[in-house]
Design a protein around this motif. Sequence first.
Motif, PDB file in Angstrom:
ATOM      1  N   ARG A 191       0.819  -1.218   0.000  1.00 58.73           N
ATOM      2  CA  ARG A 191       0.000   0.000   0.000  1.00 58.73           C
ATOM      3  C   ARG A 191       0.856   1.273   0.000  1.00 58.73           C
ATOM      4  NH1 ARG A 191      -4.772  -1.725   0.332  1.00 58.73           N
ATOM      5  NH2 ARG A 191      -5.750   0.303   0.690  1.00 58.73           N
ATOM      6  N   LEU A 192       2.151   1.097   0.119  1.00 62.13           N
ATOM      7  CA  LEU A 192       3.075   2.229   0.093  1.00 62.13           C
ATOM      8  C   LEU A 192       4.042   2.031  -1.068  1.00 62.13           C
ATOM      9  CD1 LEU A 192       3.945   2.344   3.912  1.00 62.13           C
ATOM     10  CD2 LEU A 192       2.154   3.639   2.725  1.00 62.13           C
ATOM     11  N   PHE A 193       4.155   3.039  -1.925  1.00 56.82           N
ATOM     12  CA  PHE A 193       4.962   2.917  -3.131  1.00 56.82           C
ATOM     13  C   PHE A 193       5.877   4.132  -3.287  1.00 56.82           C
ATOM     14  CE2 PHE A 193       0.870   0.878  -3.691  1.00 56.82           C
ATOM     15  CZ  PHE A 193       1.214  -0.404  -4.105  1.00 56.82           C
ATOM     16  N   TYR A 194       7.049   3.883  -3.829  1.00 56.71           N
ATOM     17  CA  TYR A 194       7.985   4.971  -4.102  1.00 56.71           C
ATOM     18  C   TYR A 194       8.434   4.883  -5.554  1.00 56.71           C
ATOM     19  CZ  TYR A 194      12.445   7.410  -4.508  1.00 56.71           C
ATOM     20  OH  TYR A 194      13.467   8.217  -4.941  1.00 56.71           O
ATOM     21  N   ILE A 195       8.222   5.968  -6.304  1.00 52.89           N
ATOM     22  CA  ILE A 195       8.694   6.043  -7.677  1.00 52.89           C
ATOM     23  C   ILE A 195      10.078   6.674  -7.677  1.00 52.89           C
ATOM     24  CG2 ILE A 195       8.329   6.999  -9.974  1.00 52.89           C
ATOM     25  CD1 ILE A 195       5.381   7.135  -9.404  1.00 52.89           C
ATOM     26  N   ASP A 196      11.068   5.906  -8.089  1.00 51.98           N
ATOM     27  CA  ASP A 196      12.422   6.420  -8.260  1.00 51.98           C
ATOM     28  C   ASP A 196      12.545   6.838  -9.721  1.00 51.98           C
ATOM     29  OD1 ASP A 196      15.092   7.027  -8.189  1.00 51.98           O
ATOM     30  OD2 ASP A 196      15.777   4.940  -8.216  1.00 51.98           O
ATOM     31  N   GLY A 197      12.529   8.126  -9.952  1.00 51.16           N
ATOM     32  CA  GLY A 197      12.585   8.598 -11.327  1.00 51.16           C
ATOM     33  C   GLY A 197      13.325   9.908 -11.443  1.00 51.16           C
ATOM     34  N   PHE A 198      14.222   9.992 -12.416  1.00 50.38           N
ATOM     35  CA  PHE A 198      14.976  11.224 -12.632  1.00 50.38           C
ATOM     36  C   PHE A 198      14.080  12.266 -13.284  1.00 50.38           C
ATOM     37  CE2 PHE A 198      15.601   8.299 -16.162  1.00 50.38           C
ATOM     38  CZ  PHE A 198      15.248   9.060 -17.255  1.00 50.38           C
ATOM     39  N   ALA A 199      14.534  13.502 -13.300  1.00 46.05           N
ATOM     40  CA  ALA A 199      13.761  14.580 -13.927  1.00 46.05           C
ATOM     41  C   ALA A 199      13.559  14.278 -15.399  1.00 46.05           C
ATOM     42  CB  ALA A 199      14.495  15.912 -13.756  1.00 46.05           C
ATOM     43  N   GLY A 200      12.300  14.290 -15.838  1.00 51.53           N
ATOM     44  CA  GLY A 200      12.009  13.994 -17.234  1.00 51.53           C
ATOM     45  C   GLY A 200      11.547  12.581 -17.481  1.00 51.53           C
ATOM     46  N   SER A 201      11.373  11.797 -16.411  1.00 52.55           N
ATOM     47  CA  SER A 201      10.936  10.406 -16.579  1.00 52.55           C
ATOM     48  C   SER A 201       9.421  10.263 -16.573  1.00 52.55           C
ATOM     49  CB  SER A 201      11.551   9.520 -15.481  1.00 52.55           C
ATOM     50  OG  SER A 201      11.138   9.949 -14.191  1.00 52.55           O
ATOM     51  N   GLY A 202       8.701  11.346 -16.397  1.00 51.89           N
ATOM     52  CA  GLY A 202       7.246  11.308 -16.498  1.00 51.89           C
ATOM     53  C   GLY A 202       6.514  11.123 -15.189  1.00 51.89           C
ATOM     54  N   LYS A 203       7.140  11.471 -14.068  1.00 53.05           N
ATOM     55  CA  LYS A 203       6.479  11.320 -12.769  1.00 53.05           C
ATOM     56  C   LYS A 203       5.257  12.243 -12.672  1.00 53.05           C
ATOM     57  CE  LYS A 203       9.998  12.293 -10.087  1.00 53.05           C
ATOM     58  NZ  LYS A 203      11.028  12.576 -11.116  1.00 53.05           N
ATOM     59  N   THR A 204       5.452  13.527 -12.991  1.00 50.96           N
ATOM     60  CA  THR A 204       4.351  14.486 -12.869  1.00 50.96           C
ATOM     61  C   THR A 204       3.201  14.124 -13.796  1.00 50.96           C
ATOM     62  OG1 THR A 204       5.922  16.248 -12.273  1.00 50.96           O
ATOM     63  CG2 THR A 204       3.731  16.922 -13.017  1.00 50.96           C
ATOM     64  N   TYR A 205       3.517  13.652 -14.980  1.00 51.32           N
ATOM     65  CA  TYR A 205       2.475  13.229 -15.925  1.00 51.32           C
ATOM     66  C   TYR A 205       1.655  12.095 -15.323  1.00 51.32           C
ATOM     67  CZ  TYR A 205       0.404  12.429 -20.544  1.00 51.32           C
ATOM     68  OH  TYR A 205      -0.469  12.307 -21.593  1.00 51.32           O
ATOM     69  N   LEU A 206       2.330  11.153 -14.689  1.00 53.69           N
ATOM     70  CA  LEU A 206       1.639  10.038 -14.053  1.00 53.69           C
ATOM     71  C   LEU A 206       0.799  10.515 -12.871  1.00 53.69           C
ATOM     72  CD1 LEU A 206       1.096   7.020 -13.768  1.00 53.69           C
ATOM     73  CD2 LEU A 206       3.251   6.810 -12.508  1.00 53.69           C
TER      74      LEU A 206
END
Length: 268
Positions: free
Chosen positions: A89-104
């Motif tokens: 129930r707890l998740f962490y997205i490891d993503g560099f700038a430009g990997s689409g985190k905000t879009y998701l």
Amino acid sequence: MIEDFVHNNVVNPENMALNHIQEILKNNGSSCENFQLPNPIPVNIYVTEYNVDEERRRGDYLLSTLNVEQRYVYDIVMRAIDNENEPQRLFYIDGFAGSGKTYLFNTFLSVIRGKNEMVIPCASTGIAATLLKGGKTYHSLFKLSIPIDDGAKSNIRGNSQAARELISAKLIIWDEVSMTVGHALTAVDKLFKDLMKNPRPFGGKVILFAGDFRQNLSVVPHAHKAAIIESTVKYNPIWRNVTQVKLQQNMRTADEKEFANWLMQLGD
């Protein structure tokens, strides 16, 4: 007529201010009446901010454009939202700038709001919070005491509007968690356990963290490198309950990819 009544009496600035004052007074055992103030018309300010039909259409479009990595994250998080017995129930997205985190994130926001349900985004900085519709800093959202140290706690009362919103939220999005002081996790974990009356981590709430530990870490005045690293969320025992997923595809345009690749090399 109904629309005029709602516009003139519910969401006008005076009524919104009175609702805020009433909330504070109720938390202290009083009310507007006791101070000869008009009684406000109750309104859920959060809910009235979004058009469900527009959010549903936008959510459907954004969902259809996710890449494979983004869709994988979307599916596992939505599975946890739809099934209270799901252990992760707890998740962490490891993503560099430009990997689409905000879009998701925006996909989650529109899809969930398009179902007339609540999702609350926050971030470690005000700039990051402005990228998410309805976003706040985590200090503001969870009303944490300052300074945030091992004695930090939330000032949210169980019968307040803020508490009701957190209880109702299907998902909490917490961006730039790499800049968050680890003690904040402890305070928020205790808050949700109290609000949800559930001993599971964060009261069983589904939380999507995200960030990039290659970038700025938490700020610790006059501290050496080791103390700064140890202040991060990764050194909090609660972090062991977080499932890490990665976004590795560079979603930037061709003109920006060279700079993004340089940032990656520098960070690594």
